[in-house]
Scaffold this motif. Structure first.
Motif, mmCIF file in Angstrom:
data_model
loop_
_atom_site.group_PDB
_atom_site.id
_atom_site.type_symbol
_atom_site.label_atom_id
_atom_site.label_comp_id
_atom_site.label_asym_id
_atom_site.label_seq_id
_atom_site.Cartn_x
_atom_site.Cartn_y
_atom_site.Cartn_z
ATOM 1 N N LEU A 117 0.829 -1.188 0.000
ATOM 2 C CA LEU A 117 0.000 0.000 0.000
ATOM 3 C C LEU A 117 0.865 1.240 0.000
ATOM 4 N N ALA A 118 0.326 2.288 -0.579
ATOM 5 C CA ALA A 118 1.017 3.565 -0.616
ATOM 6 C C ALA A 118 0.001 4.656 -0.326
ATOM 7 N N TYR A 119 0.478 5.837 0.019
ATOM 8 C CA TYR A 119 -0.368 6.977 0.299
ATOM 9 C C TYR A 119 -0.502 7.817 -0.968
ATOM 10 N N TYR A 120 -1.700 8.302 -1.207
ATOM 11 C CA TYR A 120 -1.990 9.188 -2.334
ATOM 12 C C TYR A 120 -2.732 10.405 -1.804
ATOM 13 N N ARG A 161 -10.440 9.659 -10.979
ATOM 14 C CA ARG A 161 -9.833 10.275 -9.806
ATOM 15 C C ARG A 161 -8.517 10.929 -10.196
ATOM 16 N N VAL A 162 -8.302 12.128 -9.689
ATOM 17 C CA VAL A 162 -7.039 12.840 -9.910
ATOM 18 C C VAL A 162 -6.245 12.707 -8.618
ATOM 19 N N ARG A 163 -5.107 12.020 -8.706
ATOM 20 C CA ARG A 163 -4.304 11.749 -7.509
ATOM 21 C C ARG A 163 -2.853 12.145 -7.714
ATOM 22 N N VAL A 164 -2.249 12.547 -6.616
ATOM 23 C CA VAL A 164 -0.827 12.873 -6.563
ATOM 24 C C VAL A 164 -0.173 11.795 -5.712
ATOM 25 N N GLY A 165 0.936 11.291 -6.167
ATOM 26 C CA GLY A 165 1.612 10.248 -5.401
ATOM 27 C C GLY A 165 2.029 9.115 -6.295
ATOM 28 N N PRO A 166 2.429 8.022 -5.789
ATOM 29 C CA PRO A 166 2.331 7.475 -4.443
ATOM 30 C C PRO A 166 3.470 7.937 -3.543
ATOM 31 N N TYR A 167 3.179 7.881 -2.236
ATOM 32 C CA TYR A 167 4.169 8.195 -1.218
ATOM 33 C C TYR A 167 4.316 6.966 -0.321
ATOM 34 N N GLU A 168 5.550 6.600 -0.055
ATOM 35 C CA GLU A 168 5.818 5.437 0.788
ATOM 36 C C GLU A 168 5.484 5.723 2.250
ATOM 37 N N ALA A 176 3.055 16.810 1.351
ATOM 38 C CA ALA A 176 2.517 17.136 0.028
ATOM 39 C C ALA A 176 1.083 17.657 0.134
ATOM 40 N N GLU A 177 0.311 17.059 1.035
ATOM 41 C CA GLU A 177 -1.077 17.502 1.204
ATOM 42 C C GLU A 177 -1.129 18.929 1.740
ATOM 43 N N SER A 178 -0.259 19.260 2.681
ATOM 44 C CA SER A 178 -0.266 20.625 3.231
ATOM 45 C C SER A 178 0.154 21.640 2.167
ATOM 46 N N GLN A 179 1.077 21.263 1.271
ATOM 47 C CA GLN A 179 1.465 22.167 0.190
ATOM 48 C C GLN A 179 0.302 22.383 -0.780
ATOM 49 N N LEU A 180 -0.444 21.317 -1.080
ATOM 50 C CA LEU A 180 -1.590 21.455 -1.985
ATOM 51 C C LEU A 180 -2.684 22.300 -1.346
ATOM 52 N N LYS A 181 -2.910 22.110 -0.054
ATOM 53 C CA LYS A 181 -3.921 22.921 0.637
ATOM 54 C C LYS A 181 -3.505 24.382 0.677
ATOM 55 N N ALA A 182 -2.206 24.627 0.859
ATOM 56 C CA ALA A 182 -1.716 26.004 0.864
ATOM 57 C C ALA A 182 -1.919 26.656 -0.502
ATOM 58 N N ALA A 183 -1.933 25.839 -1.564
ATOM 59 C CA ALA A 183 -2.153 26.359 -2.911
ATOM 60 C C ALA A 183 -3.634 26.504 -3.229
ATOM 61 N N GLY A 184 -4.510 26.200 -2.243
ATOM 62 C CA GLY A 184 -5.936 26.391 -2.446
ATOM 63 C C GLY A 184 -6.683 25.178 -2.963
ATOM 64 N N GLN A 185 -6.064 24.012 -2.954
ATOM 65 C CA GLN A 185 -6.717 22.793 -3.441
ATOM 66 C C GLN A 185 -7.449 22.095 -2.301
ATOM 67 N N GLN A 186 -8.594 21.496 -2.621
ATOM 68 C CA GLN A 186 -9.278 20.631 -1.663
ATOM 69 C C GLN A 186 -8.692 19.247 -1.841
ATOM 70 N N THR A 187 -8.236 18.641 -0.761
ATOM 71 C CA THR A 187 -7.550 17.370 -0.868
ATOM 72 C C THR A 187 -8.132 16.351 0.101
ATOM 73 N N ALA A 188 -7.834 15.100 -0.200
ATOM 74 C CA ALA A 188 -8.163 13.991 0.707
ATOM 75 C C ALA A 188 -7.030 12.982 0.611
ATOM 76 N N VAL A 190 -5.626 9.387 0.806
ATOM 77 C CA VAL A 190 -6.147 8.030 0.697
ATOM 78 C C VAL A 190 -4.984 7.056 0.665
ATOM 79 N N ARG A 191 -5.290 5.814 1.002
ATOM 80 C CA ARG A 191 -4.269 4.786 0.963
ATOM 81 C C ARG A 191 -4.770 3.698 0.039
#
Length: 194
Positions: A117-120, A161-168, A176-188, A190-191
């Motif tokens: 499994l990886a984080y997205y 689905r539009v996803r960024v990742g995977p992250y180990e 990465a999620e905090s950077q996307l939120k700082a750029a104004g994106q709504q994120t979730a 997922v694993r």
């Protein structure tokens, strides 16, 4: 030969009058027909607009796709319990058959452990592939590499689905999620399987 009667001025005035009459008829015809893309029948009151705004204040279209509760992290186990995947060097070597054999071994390792499994970071989910590609393109303009994954929702309908990742590691995904939120994106976050 018969001599013509009248003057140029009289012909000009008659032409202008006939032209204005034709323009008036066209204007009357156009104003009697309904205007496209305009809804004349429904006039909304400010109270209705305020009620609609209040109803949609906390609406999140991707909420069903996000996990409601974050699962508790599993207890720490020694790292020796999970074998590390073997990486193949990207550079070409003098032994292409050996490279092919190493690649096959890596594929077998991944197949033997399908629960890798990886984080997205999910940035959106759309029913139209064009919308998903547009979101991916907007992200790539900001320097974020995302990809579009096809899946089915609970009703069996295709979603993109539009996803960024995977992250180990979860820490990398959080960053990465905090950077996307700082750029104004709504994120979730997922694993999922790689």
């Amino acid at each position: 030969m018969n001599k013509q009667r009248g003057s140029t001025l009289l012909g000009f005035i008659i032409g202008v009058v006939v032209g204005l009459a034709v323009a008036l008829l066209v204007a009357l015809y156009v104003t009697k027909t309904p205007v496209p893309f305009m809804n004349k029948g429904q006039n909304r009151t400010p109270e209705q607009d305020a009620a609609e705004l209040e109803r949609n204040k906390d609406w999140k279209p991707n909420a069903p796709l996000a996990t409601k509760t974050r699962p508790a992290p599993p207890p720490a186990e020694p790292e020796a319990a999970v074998p590390a995947p073997v990486t193949v060097p990207a550079a070409k070597s003098a032994d292409p058959l050996g490279d092919l054999a190493r690649a096959k071994i890596n594929e077998d390792n991944k197949a033997a452990n399908p629960n890798m499994l990886a984080y997205y970071i999910q940035v959106g989910a759309y029913y139209k592939p064009e919308d998903a590609e547009a979101q991916r393109a907007r992200l790539s303009l900001t320097g974020v590499q995302a990809r579009v994954l096809r899946a089915e929702d609970a009703s069996g309908r295709l979603i993109y689905r539009v996803r960024v990742g995977p992250y180990e590691r979860k820490e990398d995904a959080d960053r990465a999620e905090s950077q996307l939120k700082a750029a104004g994106q709504q994120t979730a976050q997922v694993r999922g399987q790689r």
